[in-house]
Design an enzyme around this catalytic site. Structure first.
Site, PDB file in Angstrom:
ATOM      1  N   LEU A  92       0.966  -1.412   0.009  1.00  0.00           N
ATOM      2  CA  LEU A  92      -0.070   0.062   0.066  1.00  0.00           C
ATOM      3  C   LEU A  92       0.916   1.405  -0.084  1.00  0.00           C
ATOM      4  O   LEU A  92       0.509   2.293  -0.453  1.00  0.00           O
ATOM      5  CB  LEU A  92      -1.082   0.187   1.316  1.00  0.00           C
ATOM      6  CG  LEU A  92      -1.927  -1.011   1.210  1.00  0.00           C
ATOM      7  CD1 LEU A  92      -2.673  -0.942   2.649  1.00  0.00           C
ATOM      8  CD2 LEU A  92      -2.920  -1.214   0.192  1.00  0.00           C
ATOM      9  N   TYR A 157       5.100  -1.926   4.208  1.00  0.00           N
ATOM     10  CA  TYR A 157       5.367  -3.095   3.637  1.00  0.00           C
ATOM     11  C   TYR A 157       6.852  -3.842   4.133  1.00  0.00           C
ATOM     12  O   TYR A 157       6.951  -5.052   4.308  1.00  0.00           O
ATOM     13  CB  TYR A 157       5.811  -2.806   2.155  1.00  0.00           C
ATOM     14  CG  TYR A 157       5.928  -4.084   1.110  1.00  0.00           C
ATOM     15  CD1 TYR A 157       4.617  -4.549   0.743  1.00  0.00           C
ATOM     16  CD2 TYR A 157       7.044  -4.433   0.602  1.00  0.00           C
ATOM     17  CE1 TYR A 157       4.917  -5.842  -0.030  1.00  0.00           C
ATOM     18  CE2 TYR A 157       7.193  -5.480  -0.338  1.00  0.00           C
ATOM     19  CZ  TYR A 157       6.345  -5.971  -0.588  1.00  0.00           C
ATOM     20  OH  TYR A 157       6.466  -7.165  -1.390  1.00  0.00           O
ATOM     21  N   LYS A 161       7.149  -7.555   5.773  1.00  0.00           N
ATOM     22  CA  LYS A 161       8.043  -8.684   5.207  1.00  0.00           C
ATOM     23  C   LYS A 161       8.918  -9.149   6.066  1.00  0.00           C
ATOM     24  O   LYS A 161       9.482 -10.362   6.244  1.00  0.00           O
ATOM     25  CB  LYS A 161       8.688  -8.210   3.786  1.00  0.00           C
ATOM     26  CG  LYS A 161       7.430  -8.138   2.554  1.00  0.00           C
ATOM     27  CD  LYS A 161       6.455  -9.239   2.267  1.00  0.00           C
ATOM     28  CE  LYS A 161       5.779  -9.145   1.175  1.00  0.00           C
ATOM     29  NZ  LYS A 161       4.908 -10.382   0.973  1.00  0.00           N
TER      30      LYS A 161
END
Ligand SMILES: NC(=O)c1ccc[n+]([C@@H]2O[C@H](COP(=O)([O-])OP(=O)(O)OC[C@H]3O[C@@H](n4cnc5c(N)ncnc54)[C@H](OP(=O)(O)O)[C@@H]3O)[C@@H](O)[C@H]2O)c1
Length: 234
Positions: A92, A157, A161
């Site tokens: 996003l 993000y 991860k």
């Protein structure tokens, strides 16, 4: 031995769809899942036309009731689950997102899809793997989540991860001594809706390591992160 059943999330397009295609060419039955049923069924129909044994089940990884539904389906239909590729993901904050302009809503939303969904889904499916003492779990990570390469921008993000890599480490440690292998991987920069048109890698290349990890022989690596089938640093 019965055919292996491997679940792939976000299988309707991009790297996930290619993972399904490549996996279906092994001796596995692939369960392609997607949050949008129409998109997923179209992908399955297309793969079935190529005579690839791909089945379908709907799954939005952020919906716990759908995770329960999928688990129930696997138990009744196959009585087993041999592999899980946690591929579905969102990015996003990819348009100029930095630590100061990325709000917590974006961080939370990203974590829901990229981390909490895979967490809950994996919790649900590992018992089915334990039944046969066989499982291959692949967590789709990214170079952007590697602490050894951590840099500016994309905080939501990147954190997601890094967190899925933590899941790989915790789970592989807890499953040590079993034949359930858990690994993370980076696909590289791949031409998909997420990667954009300038990405240098085709989906075939992005999917390759996932397929390799999802079909590792007994005694294969666990608790590691790979790029192009080679171990890399966290
Ligand atoms: N492309 C790259 O360069 C790159 C690099 C590093 C890592 N990755 C990782 O590789 C994975 C696949 O990425 P991609 O490039 O193939 O991206 P993509 O083309 O944007 O595909 C993302 C997939 O995830 C699905 N998805 C998103 N939210 C979901 C949810 N809540 N439940 C179920 N499915 C959901 C999407 O479904 P809809 O069609 O319904 O949106 C789509 O199928 C991701 O985890 C991504 O972070 C990609």
């Amino acid at each position: 031995m019965k055919e292996r059943v491997i679940v792939v999330t976000g299988g309707n397009r991009g790297i996930g769809r290619e993972i399904c295609r490549q996996l279906a060419r092994t001796d596995a039955v692939v369960l392609l899942t997607s949050r949008d049923e129409k998109d997923g069924l179209e992908a399955v129909e297309d793969l079935n036309k190529q005579e690839l044994p791909v089945r379908y089940h709907q799954l939005d990884v952020t919906k716990p009731t759908q995770i329960l539904g999928l688990t129930d389906f696997l138990s009744k239909e196959f009585g087993r689950c041999d592999g899980l590729v946690n591929n579905a993901g969102i990015f996003l904050d990819n348009q100029g997102g930095n630590f100061f302009n990325t709000d917590l809503t974006t961080v939370r939303e990203t974590m829901e899809t990229n981390v909490y969904g895979p967490y809950l889904l994996t919790q649900a499916l590992v018992p089915l793997m334990r039944k046969n003492n066989y499982g291959r779990i692949v967590n789709m990570s990214s170079g952007l989540g590697r602490l050894s390469e951590m840099g500016a921008n994309y905080p939501a993000y990147r954190m997601s991860k890094t967190a899925i890599n933590a899941i790989t480490r915790v789970l592989s440690s807890e499953l040590a001594g079993t034949n359930i292998l858990v690994n993370s991987m980076c696909p590289g920069w791949v031409k998909t809706r997420m990667g954009g048109p300038n990405a240098p890698r085709p989906v075939e290349q992005g999917a390759d390591t996932a397929v390799w990890l999802a079909t590792l022989p007994d005694g294969g690596p666990t608790g590691k992160i790979f790029l192009d089938r080679k171990e890399v640093t966290w």
